[in-house]
Design an enzyme around this catalytic site. Structure first.
Site, short mmCIF file in Angstrom:
data_model
loop_
_atom_site.label_atom_id
_atom_site.label_comp_id
_atom_site.label_asym_id
_atom_site.label_seq_id
_atom_site.Cartn_x
_atom_site.Cartn_y
_atom_site.Cartn_z
N GLN A 47 30.60 50.13 43.35
CA GLN A 47 29.74 49.38 44.26
C GLN A 47 30.60 48.80 45.38
O GLN A 47 31.66 48.24 45.12
CB GLN A 47 29.05 48.25 43.49
CG GLN A 47 28.09 47.41 44.29
CD GLN A 47 27.37 46.38 43.42
OE1 GLN A 47 27.12 46.60 42.24
NE2 GLN A 47 27.02 45.26 44.02
N ASN A 49 30.44 46.14 48.74
CA ASN A 49 29.66 45.06 49.33
C ASN A 49 30.33 44.59 50.61
O ASN A 49 31.54 44.73 50.77
CB ASN A 49 29.58 43.87 48.35
CG ASN A 49 28.95 44.25 47.04
OD1 ASN A 49 27.92 44.89 46.99
ND2 ASN A 49 29.60 43.86 45.95
N HIS A 62 33.25 32.64 42.21
CA HIS A 62 32.30 33.44 41.46
C HIS A 62 33.01 34.39 40.50
O HIS A 62 34.15 34.80 40.75
CB HIS A 62 31.44 34.28 42.41
CG HIS A 62 30.70 33.47 43.41
ND1 HIS A 62 30.46 33.93 44.69
CD2 HIS A 62 30.14 32.24 43.35
CE1 HIS A 62 29.78 33.01 45.37
NE2 HIS A 62 29.58 31.97 44.57
N LYS A 72 37.86 43.72 41.57
CA LYS A 72 37.48 43.85 42.97
C LYS A 72 38.70 44.21 43.82
O LYS A 72 39.81 43.75 43.54
CB LYS A 72 36.91 42.53 43.51
CG LYS A 72 35.64 42.09 42.84
CD LYS A 72 35.18 40.74 43.38
CE LYS A 72 33.92 40.28 42.68
NZ LYS A 72 33.53 38.94 43.11
N TYR A 132 34.30 44.43 50.05
CA TYR A 132 34.95 44.56 48.76
C TYR A 132 34.29 45.62 47.90
O TYR A 132 33.10 45.86 47.96
CB TYR A 132 35.02 43.22 48.02
CG TYR A 132 33.73 42.50 47.76
CD1 TYR A 132 33.16 42.49 46.49
CD2 TYR A 132 33.08 41.80 48.77
CE1 TYR A 132 32.00 41.80 46.23
CE2 TYR A 132 31.91 41.11 48.51
CZ TYR A 132 31.37 41.12 47.24
OH TYR A 132 30.21 40.44 46.99
N ASP A 170 26.19 27.24 45.29
CA ASP A 170 27.61 27.03 45.02
C ASP A 170 27.96 25.55 44.86
O ASP A 170 28.90 25.20 44.16
CB ASP A 170 28.47 27.66 46.12
CG ASP A 170 28.57 29.18 45.98
OD1 ASP A 170 28.03 29.73 45.01
OD2 ASP A 170 29.18 29.81 46.87
#
Length: 181
Positions: A47, A49, A62, A72, A132, A170
């Site tokens: 994936q 992003n 996170h 990542k 990322y 957050d």
């Protein structure tokens, strides 16, 4: 491509070899074979992003827990930010420690963050584009986080906290000691 391990085991800084001439530049963003040879880590990204943010935007800290944890590979396409990785692996000798690295369109440095880490960043220039790759799919039920200004982590975000732009979500994250790790 130069790959250097940080003080946090399994977390690597990647500096590309950039080829420039009068037409512009070229560099290889990622090469799985080279990465595996230099780190001993075989990663398969599933994936990608991207986010665009204004100066002062703080995202994080996170992470994903359990089988949904994510490694990542992060970089800045445009602009500049400070990227933070926090070791949340309870069995790690650097548990609770963090690194801060400046990522920018100029330095083209990337950071590989292994599974079991918290991640966040603060944007230093308007219109910063952050990209990322993740080695696991996002799962809302497995998301976790730690409040950015946790006293135990003592992260120096470099900007005055009055300049921060932080999401409501957050702002409600737990402290390091109360986080579900």
């Amino acid at each position: 491509m130069t790959i250097k391990e940080t003080k946090l085991n399994g977390c690597f800084i990647i500096e590309p070899e950039i080829f420039e001439d009068n037409r512009g530049y070229f560099f290889e963003i990622f090469n799985a074979k080279t990465f595996n040879e230099l780190t001993g880590i075989n990663v398969s990204f599933v994936q990608d992003n991207e986010s665009k943010s204004s100066k002062g935007v703080l995202r994080g800290l996170h992470y994903q827990i359990g089988e949904h944890a994510q490694a990542k590979l992060v970089r800045v396409v445009k602009g500049k930010l400070l990227d933070v990785a926090v070791d949340l692996r309870k069995d790690s000798p650097t548990f609770g420690e963090h690194i801060i690295i400046e990522l920018s369109e100029d330095n083209k440095v990337q950071l590989f963050i292994p599974r079991g880490f918290g991640h966040g960043f603060i944007v230093l220039e308007d219109h910063t584009i952050f990209s990322y790759k993740c080695d696991n799919f996002y799962n809302k039920a497995a998301e976790g986080g730690i409040i950015f200004n946790d006293k135990d982590l003592n992260i120096d975000w470099k900007l005055d906290e009055r300049e921060f732009i932080v999401s409501e979500k957050d702002l409600e994250l737990p402290t390091f000691k109360k986080a579900d790790l």
